[in-house]
Design a protein around this motif. Structure first.
Motif, mmCIF file in Angstrom:
data_model
loop_
_atom_site.group_PDB
_atom_site.id
_atom_site.type_symbol
_atom_site.label_atom_id
_atom_site.label_comp_id
_atom_site.label_asym_id
_atom_site.label_seq_id
_atom_site.Cartn_x
_atom_site.Cartn_y
_atom_site.Cartn_z
ATOM 1 N N LEU A 87 0.784 -1.243 0.000
ATOM 2 C CA LEU A 87 0.000 0.000 0.000
ATOM 3 C C LEU A 87 0.811 1.286 0.000
ATOM 4 O O LEU A 87 0.257 2.377 -0.156
ATOM 5 C CB LEU A 87 -0.959 0.016 1.205
ATOM 6 C CG LEU A 87 -0.390 -0.099 2.624
ATOM 7 C CD1 LEU A 87 0.244 1.167 3.133
ATOM 8 C CD2 LEU A 87 -1.497 -0.551 3.584
ATOM 9 N N ASN A 88 2.134 1.200 0.132
ATOM 10 C CA ASN A 88 2.939 2.429 0.251
ATOM 11 C C ASN A 88 3.706 2.762 -1.013
ATOM 12 O O ASN A 88 4.723 3.447 -0.972
ATOM 13 C CB ASN A 88 3.904 2.314 1.440
ATOM 14 C CG ASN A 88 4.385 3.674 1.913
ATOM 15 O OD1 ASN A 88 3.671 4.666 1.807
ATOM 16 N ND2 ASN A 88 5.595 3.736 2.442
ATOM 17 N N ARG A 89 3.227 2.236 -2.151
ATOM 18 C CA ARG A 89 3.757 2.592 -3.462
ATOM 19 C C ARG A 89 5.257 2.332 -3.582
ATOM 20 O O ARG A 89 5.988 3.070 -4.244
ATOM 21 C CB ARG A 89 3.458 4.064 -3.775
ATOM 22 C CG ARG A 89 1.970 4.412 -3.805
ATOM 23 C CD ARG A 89 1.745 5.915 -3.959
ATOM 24 N NE ARG A 89 0.342 6.242 -4.188
ATOM 25 C CZ ARG A 89 -0.533 6.438 -3.199
ATOM 26 N NH1 ARG A 89 -0.154 6.300 -1.933
ATOM 27 N NH2 ARG A 89 -1.789 6.744 -3.483
ATOM 28 N N GLY A 90 5.719 1.273 -2.935
ATOM 29 C CA GLY A 90 7.122 0.913 -3.034
ATOM 30 C C GLY A 90 8.051 1.707 -2.138
ATOM 31 O O GLY A 90 9.258 1.456 -2.116
ATOM 32 N N ASP A 91 7.526 2.660 -1.408
ATOM 33 C CA ASP A 91 8.345 3.462 -0.498
ATOM 34 C C ASP A 91 8.349 2.832 0.889
ATOM 35 O O ASP A 91 7.532 1.974 1.208
ATOM 36 C CB ASP A 91 7.805 4.893 -0.403
ATOM 37 C CG ASP A 91 7.951 5.656 -1.713
ATOM 38 O OD1 ASP A 91 8.907 5.353 -2.458
ATOM 39 O OD2 ASP A 91 7.099 6.525 -1.995
ATOM 40 N N ARG A 92 9.261 3.290 1.740
ATOM 41 C CA ARG A 92 9.343 2.774 3.102
ATOM 42 C C ARG A 92 9.062 3.890 4.107
ATOM 43 O O ARG A 92 9.213 5.072 3.813
ATOM 44 C CB ARG A 92 10.705 2.136 3.383
ATOM 45 C CG ARG A 92 11.887 3.112 3.410
ATOM 46 C CD ARG A 92 13.170 2.388 3.831
ATOM 47 N NE ARG A 92 13.030 1.734 5.116
ATOM 48 C CZ ARG A 92 13.160 2.359 6.280
ATOM 49 N NH1 ARG A 92 13.418 3.657 6.335
ATOM 50 N NH2 ARG A 92 13.017 1.689 7.412
ATOM 51 N N GLY A 143 -2.311 -3.119 -8.289
ATOM 52 C CA GLY A 143 -2.602 -4.347 -9.024
ATOM 53 C C GLY A 143 -4.081 -4.674 -9.009
ATOM 54 O O GLY A 143 -4.642 -5.136 -10.009
ATOM 55 N N TYR A 144 -4.733 -4.437 -7.869
ATOM 56 C CA TYR A 144 -6.170 -4.691 -7.777
ATOM 57 C C TYR A 144 -6.980 -3.675 -8.578
ATOM 58 O O TYR A 144 -8.078 -3.992 -9.056
ATOM 59 C CB TYR A 144 -6.605 -4.671 -6.312
ATOM 60 C CG TYR A 144 -6.557 -6.024 -5.654
ATOM 61 C CD1 TYR A 144 -7.658 -6.859 -5.631
ATOM 62 C CD2 TYR A 144 -5.377 -6.489 -5.074
ATOM 63 C CE1 TYR A 144 -7.611 -8.110 -5.040
ATOM 64 C CE2 TYR A 144 -5.314 -7.745 -4.483
ATOM 65 C CZ TYR A 144 -6.434 -8.543 -4.472
ATOM 66 O OH TYR A 144 -6.377 -9.779 -3.896
ATOM 67 N N LEU A 145 -6.465 -2.474 -8.730
ATOM 68 C CA LEU A 145 -7.196 -1.449 -9.485
ATOM 69 C C LEU A 145 -7.200 -1.733 -10.983
ATOM 70 O O LEU A 145 -8.058 -1.240 -11.707
ATOM 71 C CB LEU A 145 -6.589 -0.070 -9.223
ATOM 72 C CG LEU A 145 -6.966 0.564 -7.885
ATOM 73 C CD1 LEU A 145 -6.073 1.755 -7.578
ATOM 74 C CD2 LEU A 145 -8.426 0.989 -7.883
ATOM 75 N N GLY A 146 -6.266 -2.527 -11.445
ATOM 76 C CA GLY A 146 -6.269 -2.878 -12.866
ATOM 77 C C GLY A 146 -4.870 -2.895 -13.439
ATOM 78 O O GLY A 146 -3.880 -2.570 -12.777
ATOM 79 N N GLY A 147 -4.777 -3.284 -14.684
ATOM 80 C CA GLY A 147 -3.495 -3.270 -15.357
ATOM 81 C C GLY A 147 -2.772 -4.600 -15.354
ATOM 82 O O GLY A 147 -1.742 -4.746 -15.992
ATOM 83 N N VAL A 191 -11.522 -4.036 -6.078
ATOM 84 C CA VAL A 191 -10.399 -3.462 -5.348
ATOM 85 C C VAL A 191 -10.588 -3.555 -3.838
ATOM 86 O O VAL A 191 -9.618 -3.589 -3.069
ATOM 87 C CB VAL A 191 -10.153 -2.003 -5.778
ATOM 88 C CG1 VAL A 191 -11.298 -1.097 -5.335
ATOM 89 C CG2 VAL A 191 -8.820 -1.491 -5.227
ATOM 90 N N GLN A 192 -11.841 -3.634 -3.373
ATOM 91 C CA GLN A 192 -12.081 -3.747 -1.937
ATOM 92 C C GLN A 192 -11.514 -5.055 -1.380
ATOM 93 O O GLN A 192 -11.219 -5.155 -0.192
ATOM 94 C CB GLN A 192 -13.572 -3.656 -1.626
ATOM 95 C CG GLN A 192 -14.200 -2.307 -1.958
ATOM 96 C CD GLN A 192 -13.536 -1.156 -1.198
ATOM 97 O OE1 GLN A 192 -13.153 -0.148 -1.770
ATOM 98 N NE2 GLN A 192 -13.400 -1.323 0.110
ATOM 99 N N GLU A 193 -11.360 -6.053 -2.253
ATOM 100 C CA GLU A 193 -10.798 -7.314 -1.797
ATOM 101 C C GLU A 193 -9.323 -7.178 -1.432
ATOM 102 O O GLU A 193 -8.754 -8.060 -0.779
ATOM 103 C CB GLU A 193 -10.977 -8.394 -2.863
ATOM 104 C CG GLU A 193 -12.428 -8.794 -3.077
ATOM 105 C CD GLU A 193 -12.583 -9.908 -4.099
ATOM 106 O OE1 GLU A 193 -11.569 -10.540 -4.453
ATOM 107 O OE2 GLU A 193 -13.723 -10.145 -4.543
ATOM 108 N N ALA A 194 -8.698 -6.073 -1.858
ATOM 109 C CA ALA A 194 -7.300 -5.842 -1.485
ATOM 110 C C ALA A 194 -7.152 -5.762 0.030
ATOM 111 O O ALA A 194 -6.114 -6.142 0.585
ATOM 112 C CB ALA A 194 -6.785 -4.559 -2.136
ATOM 113 N N ILE A 195 -8.189 -5.270 0.706
ATOM 114 C CA ILE A 195 -8.135 -5.175 2.170
ATOM 115 C C ILE A 195 -7.995 -6.565 2.779
ATOM 116 O O ILE A 195 -7.162 -6.788 3.665
ATOM 117 C CB ILE A 195 -9.389 -4.456 2.713
ATOM 118 C CG1 ILE A 195 -9.370 -2.986 2.295
ATOM 119 C CG2 ILE A 195 -9.472 -4.580 4.236
ATOM 120 C CD1 ILE A 195 -10.610 -2.208 2.712
ATOM 121 N N ASP A 196 -8.806 -7.515 2.299
ATOM 122 C CA ASP A 196 -8.726 -8.870 2.824
ATOM 123 C C ASP A 196 -7.432 -9.554 2.415
ATOM 124 O O ASP A 196 -6.865 -10.354 3.171
ATOM 125 C CB ASP A 196 -9.924 -9.694 2.366
ATOM 126 C CG ASP A 196 -11.205 -9.267 3.047
ATOM 127 O OD1 ASP A 196 -11.185 -9.108 4.274
ATOM 128 O OD2 ASP A 196 -12.216 -9.072 2.357
#
Length: 468
Positions: free
Chosen positions: A170-175, A251-255, A263-268
Motif C-alpha cells: 500500500l505504500n507505493r514501493g516506499d518505506r 494491481g487490484y485497481l487494474g493493469g 479493489v475492496q478485496e485488497a483489504i482482505d
C-alpha cells in the motif's frame, strides 16, 4: 522415520488400499487434547509410531491426514503433478467463515481465486524494484545496529518485515521510518489479531461463541482494519496509472492481465497476507541468531565477503548468489534447523484419491509437516546441530528440501524472501561483528515457540561492532 511404499499416485485397485493408522482418540474431541502447542512436535512424534502417513481427528472439525515424510511430501506437492492438483484446495476452519476469507490468497481454494491472486502478486512484484526495496530496508536495519548500544534483533526485524510488506502492498514501493506514527498505527492495526489462533480457535468447536464477548476484540480489530485501509484505496484510485503499477493495491485497481477483482478485496488480501509473511521475519531472526551464536561461522562469512567485495563495494543479490556459497549454505542450514514454516497451511483433497496406497476421501484435511523431514536422522547427520558445511557438497544432500512449500501453493514470496535473506546476511556481516550481551544468554532452538504457524526464537539482544 518410516516411509510408505509406492511412488506418486498409485492405482485405484482396492487390493492396494492400506488402512490409515493413528493415535487413539476421544469420542468428542478426537486428538485435539493430545496435540502439543508446538504442533509439529506432535506430528513428528506420531510419525515415528504410525509412519509417514497417518490419520488424526480434529473432533467436530473432521479427520485429517498428516504427511510427515520427505518422499510423501515430495510426491504430494510435486509441481505440475496430478497429486499437487488433487491436494491444492484449502481446509478452512469455521472461524474463517465468520472473519471472511474471500480475497485471501492463503485460504481461498486454488480455482476459487487463489490462482488468479498468485498471478496478480507475481506481476506486481515484477513491476517493482524488489531488490532496491530490500536494500533500503536492510540499510535501515544497519543504521539501527550502528547507532544503538544494544539491539533487540527480533523487534528490529519485526519492524523491517512490516515495512517491506507495507511497501509491497500500500505504500507505493516506499518505506516508512521506524518512528513514523503512520507506520506504527498501520503495523499495530494490521497485526492486531496475529496472536489469536485460527485453527485452534474455540469457535471452531462451539460456533455460537462467535456472538459472545469472547470474540468482541477480534470483530472490533477487523472493523478497525477496514476503516484504516480504506483511505489508501481511495488515494490509489485518485492517482492510479495502469502503466505504472506501484504496489498490490494498484494491481487490484487494474493493469494486470488475466485478473479481475474488486479493489475492496485488497483489504482482505492484505489482512491475510501479513500472518504467513511472518515466515520471512522469523527466518531473518534465526539466521542472525545462529550466526551470532557461532563465532566461527561468523568469521567464515566475513572471510568470504572480504574475498569477494571491497569495503566500497555494495552488496547485490547476484554476487551473493553466485560468489558466496558459504553464506548460501548458512541460510539453507538455518532454514533447515529452525524450519520457520514448521507445517504448511492445511490443504484439502479436491476429490477421492489413492495416494501411496491409502484411500483419501474428498475434503479430507491434509497436514504437511515440514519439521519432521528436516530433523530426520535418516536424512541428515546430526540433525539438531548447526552445520552449514553440509550444504557445500550438493551430492550428499537428501532430496525434497522445501522451506517455503512446493507446488501450486508454494509461498508466493519465496524468491523475494531468499533475496532478502541473502542481502541481509551479506550486508549485516560485511559491516558488523555481532555478539550477545554479557550476562544475557542467547536463546536456543529448544526455547522456540509457535505463533501464526511459524517457529519463533525468543527475543535476544546483540551488540554490533563496526568492522571498518
Amino acid at each position: 522415520m518410516a516411509t510408505s511404499e509406492g511412488d506418486g499416485n498409485d492405482s485405484q485397485c482396492p487390493m492396494l488400499s492400506k488402512t490409515l493408522s493413528g493415535p487413539s482418540q476421544s469420542l468428542l474431541f478426537g486428538n485435539l487434547l493430545q496435540i502439543d502447542a508446538n504442533t509439529h512436535l506432535s506430528w513428528t512424534k506420531w510419525s515415528k509410531e504410525f509412519g509417514s502417513i497417518y490419520k488424526v481427528s480434529f473432533g467436530p472439525m473432521g479427520n485429517a491426514v498428516v504427511f510427515s515424510g520427505v518422499n510423501e511430501l515430495a510426491a504430494a506437492f510435486e509441481p505440475e503433478s496430478e497429486n499437487d492438483n488433487t491436494f491444492s484446495d484449502r481446509w478452512r476452519p469455521p472461524v474463517l467463515e465468520k472473519i471472511g476469507y474471500a480475497g485471501s490468497i492463503s485460504w481461498e481454494n486454488w480455482l476459487e481465486g487463489a490462482k488468479q491472486r498468485k498471478h496478480l502478486m507475481k506481476e506486481v512484484f515484477r513491476s517493482m524494484d524488489i531488490e532496491g526495496l530490500l536494500k533500503k530496508e536492510v540499510d535501515a536495519v544497519c543504521d539501527v545496529l550502528s547507532n544503538k548500544e544494544q539491539v533487540d534483533v527480533c523487534e528490529l526485524l519485526n519492524q523491517a518485515n512490516n515495512n517491506i510488506l507495507l511497501s509491497l502492498t500500500l505504500n507505493r514501493g516506499d518505506r516508512y521510518e521506524y518512528n513514523d506514527d503512520e507506520f506504527k498505527i498501520l503495523s499495530e492495526v494490521i497485526t492486531s489479531n496475529h496472536n489469536r489462533p485460527v485453527i485452534a480457535s474455540p469457535m471452531n468447536y462451539v460456533q455460537c461463541l462467535w456472538h459472545t464477548p469472547l470474540y468482541n476484540t477480534m470483530r472490533r480489530n477487523y472493523k478497525c482494519l477496514k476503516s484504516t485501509l480504506q483511505p489508501y484505496i481511495d488515494s490509489h484510485r485518485a492517482d492510479f496509472d495502469s502503466e505504472n503499477i506501484r504496489d498490490l493495491i494498484d494491481g487490484y485497481l487494474g493493469g494486470i492481465e488475466e485478473t479481475s477483482f474488486d479493489v475492496q478485496e485488497a483489504i482482505d488480501h492484505i489482512k491475510f497476507l501479513f500472518p504467513p509473511a511472518c515466515s520471512l521475519r522469523v527466518a531473518m531472526q534465526w539466521v542472525i541468531l545462529f550466526v551470532t551464536r557461532n563465532d566461527d561461522v561468523q568469521k567464515k562469512i566475513q572471510e568470504e565477503i572480504d574475498q569477494v567485495l571491497t569495503d566500497a563495494d555494495e552488496v547485490n543479490d547476484e554476487v551473493v548468489t553466485n560468489k558466496m556459497p558459504y553464506i548460501n549454505a548458512v541460510i539453507k542450514e538455518s532454514l533447515r534447523l529452525a524450519t520457520p514454516v514448521v507445517q504448511l497451511i492445511p490443504h484439502c483433497a479436491i476429490k477421492d484419491t489413492n495416494f501411496k496406497g491409502y484411500e483419501i476421501k474428498k475434503d479430507t484435511i491434509i497436514i504437511p509437516n515440514l519439521w519432521g523431514p528436516n530433523h530426520d536422522p535418516e536424512n541428515w547427520v546430526d540433525p539438531f546441530v548447526f552445520k552449514p558445511d553440509r550444504w557445500l557438497n550438493v551430492d550428499n544432500l537428501p532430496p525434497g528440501f522445501m522451506p517455503f512449500g512446493s507446488g501450486l501453493r508454494k509461498c508466493d514470496g519465496y524468491l523475494m524472501s531468499m533475496t532478502a535473506l541473502r542481502i541481509l546476511t551479506a550486508t549485516v556481516f560485511k559491516r558488523f561483528h555481532l555478539k550477545g550481551v554479557e550476562g544475557e544468554k542467547l536463546p536456543s532452538l529448544e526455547d522456540s515457540f509457535m505463533l501464526v504457524g511459524c517457529n519463533h526464537p525468543n527475543h535476544f539482544n546483540v551488540i554490533a561492532t563496526n568492522r571498518h
